[in-house]
Design a protein around this motif. Structure first.
Motif, PDB file in Angstrom:
ATOM      1  N   ASN A  49     -10.339  41.252-113.485  1.00 51.07           N
ATOM      2  CA  ASN A  49      -8.881  41.320-113.652  1.00 51.07           C
ATOM      3  C   ASN A  49      -8.198  40.380-112.669  1.00 51.07           C
ATOM      4  O   ASN A  49      -8.822  39.872-111.739  1.00 51.07           O
ATOM      5  N   VAL A  50      -6.897  40.193-112.861  1.00 51.73           N
ATOM      6  CA  VAL A  50      -6.128  39.385-111.903  1.00 51.73           C
ATOM      7  C   VAL A  50      -6.254  39.989-110.510  1.00 51.73           C
ATOM      8  O   VAL A  50      -6.518  39.288-109.541  1.00 51.73           O
ATOM      9  N   MET A  51      -6.059  41.303-110.396  1.00 51.42           N
ATOM     10  CA  MET A  51      -6.201  41.972-109.104  1.00 51.42           C
ATOM     11  C   MET A  51      -7.698  42.220-108.903  1.00 51.42           C
ATOM     12  O   MET A  51      -8.248  43.220-109.304  1.00 51.42           O
ATOM     13  N   HIS A  52      -8.356  41.246-108.297  1.00 53.42           N
ATOM     14  CA  HIS A  52      -9.816  41.209-108.198  1.00 53.42           C
ATOM     15  C   HIS A  52     -10.389  42.157-107.153  1.00 53.42           C
ATOM     16  O   HIS A  52     -11.550  42.522-107.218  1.00 53.42           O
ATOM     17  N   SER A  53      -9.603  42.541-106.165  1.00 53.94           N
ATOM     18  CA  SER A  53     -10.041  43.500-105.146  1.00 53.94           C
ATOM     19  C   SER A  53      -8.814  44.241-104.608  1.00 53.94           C
ATOM     20  O   SER A  53      -7.683  43.888-104.931  1.00 53.94           O
ATOM     21  N   ARG A  54      -9.047  45.220-103.777  1.00 55.74           N
ATOM     22  CA  ARG A  54      -7.959  46.059-103.284  1.00 55.74           C
ATOM     23  C   ARG A  54      -6.899  45.219-102.565  1.00 55.74           C
ATOM     24  O   ARG A  54      -7.210  44.452-101.662  1.00 55.74           O
ATOM     25  N   PRO A  55      -5.630  45.366-102.981  1.00 54.14           N
ATOM     26  CA  PRO A  55      -4.554  44.661-102.289  1.00 54.14           C
ATOM     27  C   PRO A  55      -4.294  45.296-100.925  1.00 54.14           C
ATOM     28  O   PRO A  55      -4.308  46.521-100.787  1.00 54.14           O
ATOM     29  N   VAL A  56      -4.072  44.461 -99.919  1.00 55.56           N
ATOM     30  CA  VAL A  56      -3.844  44.948 -98.560  1.00 55.56           C
ATOM     31  C   VAL A  56      -2.359  44.877 -98.203  1.00 55.56           C
ATOM     32  O   VAL A  56      -1.778  45.842 -97.725  1.00 55.56           O
ATOM     33  N   ARG A  57      -1.746  43.706 -98.449  1.00 57.95           N
ATOM     34  CA  ARG A  57      -0.322  43.536 -98.140  1.00 57.95           C
ATOM     35  C   ARG A  57       0.214  42.301 -98.852  1.00 57.95           C
ATOM     36  O   ARG A  57      -0.548  41.406 -99.239  1.00 57.95           O
ATOM     37  N   VAL A  58       1.518  42.246 -98.986  1.00 57.20           N
ATOM     38  CA  VAL A  58       2.178  41.057 -99.521  1.00 57.20           C
ATOM     39  C   VAL A  58       2.391  40.113 -98.350  1.00 57.20           C
ATOM     40  O   VAL A  58       3.058  40.459 -97.373  1.00 57.20           O
TER      41      VAL A  58
END
Length: 113
Positions: A49-58
């Motif tokens: 997917n586009v979000m390939h791994s856990r997002p941490v912060r913007v």
């Protein structure tokens, strides 16, 4: 995926969660929290997917460009062109094979030469 309303929110709120990244219009925040409306965008975490791994912060947000620090690299969303690029932990750059409307469809990534 479809966007429940357009255009991109003037006052976006970004939520980094273990299994997803969400964009919510701050003016609609209470409706989203109470379940009356969906977020403007929800990106589910998945290898292809586009979000390939856990997002941490913007890391940054300017106009229609959002850079997100993820567990294994960074992700840049270009809302205007509906595209995504990532840089993995080894410094290699990739482009998502689909558009942002297909962000959760597991379209995969292609290396940028």
């Amino acid at each position: 995926m479809s966007f429940p309303y357009d255009p991109f929110p003037r006052s976006p709120f970004f939520s980094c969660e273990d299994s997803s990244f969400r964009i919510v219009d701050k003016t609609r925040f209470s409706q989203v929290v109470t379940g009356k409306e969906e977020p403007w965008m929800t990106l589910s975490v998945g290898d292809l997917n586009v979000m390939h791994s856990r997002p941490v912060r913007v890391k940054s947000h300017r106009d229609f460009s959002i850079e997100i620090e993820c567990e294994d690299g960074s992700l840049r969303l270009d809302i205007d062109s509906e595209s995504a690029r990532k840089v993995d932990s080894a410094g290699r750059e990739w482009v998502y094979r689909g558009g942002l409307e297909e962000a959760n469809a597991g379209m995969g990534w292609m290396p940028v030469s």
